[in-house]
Design a protein around this motif. Structure first.
Motif, PDB file in Angstrom:
ATOM      1  N   GLN A  46     -59.753  16.100  81.094  1.00 44.03           N
ATOM      2  CA  GLN A  46     -61.079  16.381  81.642  1.00 44.03           C
ATOM      3  C   GLN A  46     -61.253  15.772  83.024  1.00 44.03           C
ATOM      4  O   GLN A  46     -61.759  16.418  83.950  1.00 44.03           O
ATOM      5  CB  GLN A  46     -62.158  15.844  80.702  1.00 44.03           C
ATOM      6  CG  GLN A  46     -62.333  16.635  79.425  1.00 44.03           C
ATOM      7  CD  GLN A  46     -63.500  16.120  78.601  1.00 44.03           C
ATOM      8  OE1 GLN A  46     -63.978  14.996  78.789  1.00 44.03           O
ATOM      9  NE2 GLN A  46     -63.963  16.920  77.655  1.00 44.03           N
ATOM     10  N   GLU A  49     -59.506  17.700  85.510  1.00 42.52           N
ATOM     11  CA  GLU A  49     -59.911  19.106  85.497  1.00 42.52           C
ATOM     12  C   GLU A  49     -58.717  20.014  85.206  1.00 42.52           C
ATOM     13  O   GLU A  49     -58.520  21.045  85.839  1.00 42.52           O
ATOM     14  CB  GLU A  49     -60.593  19.492  86.816  1.00 42.52           C
ATOM     15  CG  GLU A  49     -61.866  18.698  87.086  1.00 42.52           C
ATOM     16  CD  GLU A  49     -62.568  19.113  88.358  1.00 42.52           C
ATOM     17  OE1 GLU A  49     -61.962  19.862  89.160  1.00 42.52           O
ATOM     18  OE2 GLU A  49     -63.723  18.704  88.563  1.00 42.52           O
ATOM     19  N   GLN A  50     -57.927  19.591  84.226  1.00 46.01           N
ATOM     20  CA  GLN A  50     -56.753  20.347  83.816  1.00 46.01           C
ATOM     21  C   GLN A  50     -57.154  21.464  82.857  1.00 46.01           C
ATOM     22  O   GLN A  50     -58.043  21.311  82.024  1.00 46.01           O
ATOM     23  CB  GLN A  50     -55.749  19.423  83.122  1.00 46.01           C
ATOM     24  CG  GLN A  50     -55.132  18.385  84.016  1.00 46.01           C
ATOM     25  CD  GLN A  50     -53.883  18.918  84.699  1.00 46.01           C
ATOM     26  OE1 GLN A  50     -53.551  20.091  84.577  1.00 46.01           O
ATOM     27  NE2 GLN A  50     -53.183  18.052  85.398  1.00 46.01           N
ATOM     28  N   ASN A  51     -56.465  22.578  82.964  1.00 41.53           N
ATOM     29  CA  ASN A  51     -56.656  23.680  82.029  1.00 41.53           C
ATOM     30  C   ASN A  51     -55.608  23.547  80.926  1.00 41.53           C
ATOM     31  O   ASN A  51     -54.448  23.901  81.117  1.00 41.53           O
ATOM     32  CB  ASN A  51     -56.504  25.019  82.746  1.00 41.53           C
ATOM     33  CG  ASN A  51     -56.744  26.200  81.820  1.00 41.53           C
ATOM     34  OD1 ASN A  51     -57.375  26.066  80.775  1.00 41.53           O
ATOM     35  ND2 ASN A  51     -56.211  27.348  82.183  1.00 41.53           N
ATOM     36  N   TYR A  52     -55.997  22.998  79.799  1.00 36.66           N
ATOM     37  CA  TYR A  52     -55.050  22.742  78.723  1.00 36.66           C
ATOM     38  C   TYR A  52     -55.618  23.229  77.399  1.00 36.66           C
ATOM     39  O   TYR A  52     -56.821  23.449  77.252  1.00 36.66           O
ATOM     40  CB  TYR A  52     -54.718  21.246  78.634  1.00 36.66           C
ATOM     41  CG  TYR A  52     -55.885  20.368  78.229  1.00 36.66           C
ATOM     42  CD1 TYR A  52     -56.078  20.005  76.901  1.00 36.66           C
ATOM     43  CD2 TYR A  52     -56.805  19.906  79.174  1.00 36.66           C
ATOM     44  CE1 TYR A  52     -57.151  19.207  76.519  1.00 36.66           C
ATOM     45  CE2 TYR A  52     -57.878  19.115  78.804  1.00 36.66           C
ATOM     46  CZ  TYR A  52     -58.046  18.769  77.486  1.00 36.66           C
ATOM     47  OH  TYR A  52     -59.122  17.986  77.118  1.00 36.66           O
ATOM     48  N   ASP A  53     -54.737  23.385  76.414  1.00 34.50           N
ATOM     49  CA  ASP A  53     -55.122  23.842  75.078  1.00 34.50           C
ATOM     50  C   ASP A  53     -55.346  22.614  74.202  1.00 34.50           C
ATOM     51  O   ASP A  53     -54.399  21.888  73.886  1.00 34.50           O
ATOM     52  CB  ASP A  53     -54.012  24.726  74.506  1.00 34.50           C
ATOM     53  CG  ASP A  53     -54.406  25.384  73.188  1.00 34.50           C
ATOM     54  OD1 ASP A  53     -54.818  24.650  72.259  1.00 34.50           O
ATOM     55  OD2 ASP A  53     -54.271  26.616  73.080  1.00 34.50           O
ATOM     56  N   GLU A 121     -46.011  20.987  82.329  1.00 30.52           N
ATOM     57  CA  GLU A 121     -47.279  21.640  82.011  1.00 30.52           C
ATOM     58  C   GLU A 121     -48.322  20.636  81.520  1.00 30.52           C
ATOM     59  O   GLU A 121     -47.973  19.542  81.066  1.00 30.52           O
ATOM     60  CB  GLU A 121     -47.057  22.715  80.941  1.00 30.52           C
ATOM     61  CG  GLU A 121     -46.168  23.870  81.377  1.00 30.52           C
ATOM     62  CD  GLU A 121     -44.706  23.634  81.095  1.00 30.52           C
ATOM     63  OE1 GLU A 121     -43.934  24.605  81.182  1.00 30.52           O
ATOM     64  OE2 GLU A 121     -44.329  22.486  80.781  1.00 30.52           O
ATOM     65  N   PRO A 122     -49.616  21.005  81.597  1.00 30.65           N
ATOM     66  CA  PRO A 122     -50.684  20.055  81.269  1.00 30.65           C
ATOM     67  C   PRO A 122     -50.535  19.380  79.911  1.00 30.65           C
ATOM     68  O   PRO A 122     -50.719  18.167  79.813  1.00 30.65           O
ATOM     69  CB  PRO A 122     -51.945  20.922  81.325  1.00 30.65           C
ATOM     70  CG  PRO A 122     -51.627  21.979  82.326  1.00 30.65           C
ATOM     71  CD  PRO A 122     -50.167  22.277  82.123  1.00 30.65           C
TER      72      PRO A 122
END
Length: 211
Positions: A46, A49-53, A121-122
């Motif tokens: 958060q 501001e990572q785009n993660y699952d 990757e995130p």
């Protein structure tokens, strides 16, 4: 527990089943550690501001030390790979896309590999950050103190610093050679100062090449 420090704990059937596996085969030390790692990782995501699952991150955190348990420990693989293989087999039962499974596998397999995981990757990078914070205090001062306190209250450390090194060792003392080239070799030497680990330079100098 529905939410901790603003992070909603995944509650899908997949997430519940993953949690059940850790509860069944781990102990309170691994349960609390793995959940703290998840929450630290998610909050770091958060902040960045990572785009993660979130669900993939949760499974990665729950399985990241599963290779230390008797049920999932192989005779000859690194414990990180044992945990990654277990997660892959688990996720394949739920028709998760291969690319998502690969991310989870990498996150677990690389969570002790310094200088590599943070560039992937995130989900991989974030799990590495959460492990580093919980085990070695990496990023401690930068992490929000109120969130940190809430997480530790929900999942207590309970003398974690003194208990985790013997727990690591217990998980791979039957195959200490698998720690060669990894930070866990320090655990072996700490617990067994007489253990003679391979030396990379000696591997080169004593290779079968004639020159």
């Amino acid at each position: 527990m529905q939410e901790v420090a603003g992070i909603k704990v995944p509650d899908s059937q997949l997430a519940k089943d993953a949690a059940d596996i850790l509860r069944d085969h781990g102990d309170d030390l691994l349960w609390n550690h793995s959940n703290r790692v998840f929450l630290f990782s998610a909050i770091n995501g958060q902040k960045l501001e990572q785009n993660y699952d979130l669900e993939l991150l949760y499974v990665s955190a729950l399985f990241h030390d599963l290779g230390l348990t008797k049920e999932y420990s192989s005779p000859d693989l690194r414990f990180e790979v044992d945990g990654a293989n277990a997660a892959r087999s688990f996720l394949q039962q739920y028709q998760i896309p291969d690319e998502s499974i690969r991310r989870v596998w990498d996150a677990i397999a690389l969570h002790t590999t310094l200088g590599v995981a943070e560039h992937k990757e995130p989900e991989v990078a974030l799990l590495y950050s959460g492990v580093g914070l919980d085990v070695m205090g990496d990023g401690f001062e930068e992490f929000p103190a109120d969130s940190r306190d809430e997480i530790v209250k929900a999942f207590p450390r309970n003398d974690f610093k003194q208990r985790i090194i013997p727990a690591f060792y217990e998980g791979f003392k039957h195959k200490p050679e698998t720690t060669f080239g990894n930070v866990k070799t320090d655990v072996v030497h700490y617990m067994d100062p007489n253990y003679q680990q391979k030396n990379f330079c000696q591997c080169i100098l004593h290779s079968p090449w004639s020159e």
